[in-house]
Design an enzyme around this catalytic site. Sequence first.
Site, PDB file in Angstrom:
ATOM      1  N   HIS A  81       0.838  -1.211   0.000  1.00 32.35           N
ATOM      2  CA  HIS A  81       0.000   0.000   0.000  1.00 32.35           C
ATOM      3  C   HIS A  81       0.873   1.263   0.000  1.00 32.35           C
ATOM      4  O   HIS A  81       0.584   2.238  -0.690  1.00 32.35           O
ATOM      5  CB  HIS A  81      -0.890   0.038   1.251  1.00 32.35           C
ATOM      6  N   ARG A 138      -4.123 -10.080   4.247  1.00 32.26           N
ATOM      7  CA  ARG A 138      -4.591 -11.390   4.707  1.00 32.26           C
ATOM      8  C   ARG A 138      -3.462 -12.272   5.218  1.00 32.26           C
ATOM      9  O   ARG A 138      -3.729 -13.266   5.902  1.00 32.26           O
ATOM     10  CB  ARG A 138      -5.295 -12.121   3.570  1.00 32.26           C
TER      11      ARG A 138
HETATM   12  P1  AMP Z   1      -6.593  -3.741  -0.442  1.00 32.93           P
HETATM   13  O1  AMP Z   1      -6.403  -2.973   0.821  1.00 32.93           O
HETATM   14  O2  AMP Z   1      -6.134  -5.159  -0.357  1.00 32.93           O
HETATM   15  O3  AMP Z   1      -7.968  -3.588  -1.034  1.00 32.93           O
HETATM   16  O4  AMP Z   1      -5.612  -3.087  -1.488  1.00 32.93           O
HETATM   17  C1  AMP Z   1      -5.636  -1.702  -1.753  1.00 32.93           C
HETATM   18  C2  AMP Z   1      -4.720  -1.426  -2.922  1.00 32.93           C
HETATM   19  O5  AMP Z   1      -3.397  -1.864  -2.597  1.00 32.93           O
HETATM   20  C3  AMP Z   1      -5.131  -2.182  -4.197  1.00 32.93           C
HETATM   21  O6  AMP Z   1      -4.927  -1.339  -5.317  1.00 32.93           O
HETATM   22  C4  AMP Z   1      -4.189  -3.350  -4.200  1.00 32.93           C
HETATM   23  O7  AMP Z   1      -3.933  -3.865  -5.500  1.00 32.93           O
HETATM   24  C5  AMP Z   1      -2.933  -2.719  -3.614  1.00 32.93           C
HETATM   25  N1  AMP Z   1      -2.055  -3.750  -3.082  1.00 32.93           N
HETATM   26  C6  AMP Z   1      -2.366  -4.711  -2.175  1.00 32.93           C
HETATM   27  N2  AMP Z   1      -1.315  -5.533  -1.983  1.00 32.93           N
HETATM   28  C7  AMP Z   1      -0.330  -5.093  -2.805  1.00 32.93           C
HETATM   29  C8  AMP Z   1       1.000  -5.529  -3.094  1.00 32.93           C
HETATM   30  N3  AMP Z   1       1.519  -6.599  -2.503  1.00 32.93           N
HETATM   31  N4  AMP Z   1       1.716  -4.827  -3.995  1.00 32.93           N
HETATM   32  C9  AMP Z   1       1.190  -3.749  -4.624  1.00 32.93           C
HETATM   33  N5  AMP Z   1      -0.048  -3.287  -4.404  1.00 32.93           N
HETATM   34  C10 AMP Z   1      -0.800  -3.948  -3.514  1.00 32.93           C
END
Ligand code: AMP
Length: 277
Positions: free
Chosen positions: A34, A185
């Site tokens: 993030h 997760r």
């Molecule tokens: P989430 O909080 O999982 O909904 O993710 C929020 C944003 O962070 C989304 O655009 C995801 O694709 C990005 N994101 C989550 N994990 C990663 C990662 N390991 N590398 C790059 N971006 C990520």
Amino acid sequence: MQIIRTRSEMHSFSALHAGKIGFVPTMGYLHAGHISLVERARAEQSVVVVSIFVNPAQFNDPKDLEKYPVDLDRDFAMLEKAGVDAVFCPARSEVYPNGVPALRMSYDEVMNRLCGAGRPGHFEGVLLVVHNLFMWVRPQRAYFGLKDYQQYLLIKRMATDLELGVEAVGCPLVREADGLAMSSRNVRLTAAGRVAALAISKALFAAAELWRKGETAAAVQAALNSLLTPLQVEYALICDADSLATVLPGAPRPARVVIAVAAFVDGVRLIDNVLLT
Ligand code: AMP
């Protein structure tokens, strides 16, 4: 760093900073993946807004929603350190004052493949909330991780087709030192599960290497399947990176492919991919 909890406060903030906002939507429990999006936003836009909202409309499994990790104080500290200007963290009643609306946007084929096949309604819920967040935050650009490659494709299309005036920017997937894709997760994995989960990135890297060497889709698929045998796999597919259609044995090699996996470890659903362009 300003903490914004209502849509009306968000509107006032975005009116004040019109044309300058870089936006990173998240569900919180932040990690370096993030923060990499925040850094890209900071490099390109003078004002950075991050949202934290665990969107019930995109969870097709209520238990998964219940178990989603939350730690706002920790998230705020990380965002403050990263130089974020405002965090938008609305309550569910603020985002969905009349409950989740029945409105559903869909993109048949691209939406129903990969994660869309195993999680009916998931992307409809994502598009709904991202559309509304765009209306409230009014960013110039919004930053998305290529970890959720299918999500990025769908949001980019929605932003173009509905002329939302937002450029969706795809940013590289960030991994742990041993290769595991960072995810909120991962904290739910046991020590043994954390080790078992490594099979996903290892299988993807091996498959990518075979594809780069010019192996056939059938050979790459066989290698992928065999390396993932110990896990409960939802899908492991070689796809055209634009249509997400599976590359069938004997079909011409597309110019850009994504090899994508979803698998369960310790009952936790993990996704990962490699993009080959
Ligand atoms: P989430 O909080 O999982 O909904 O993710 C929020 C944003 O962070 C989304 O655009 C995801 O694709 C990005 N994101 C989550 N994990 C990663 C990662 N390991 N590398 C790059 N971006 C990520």
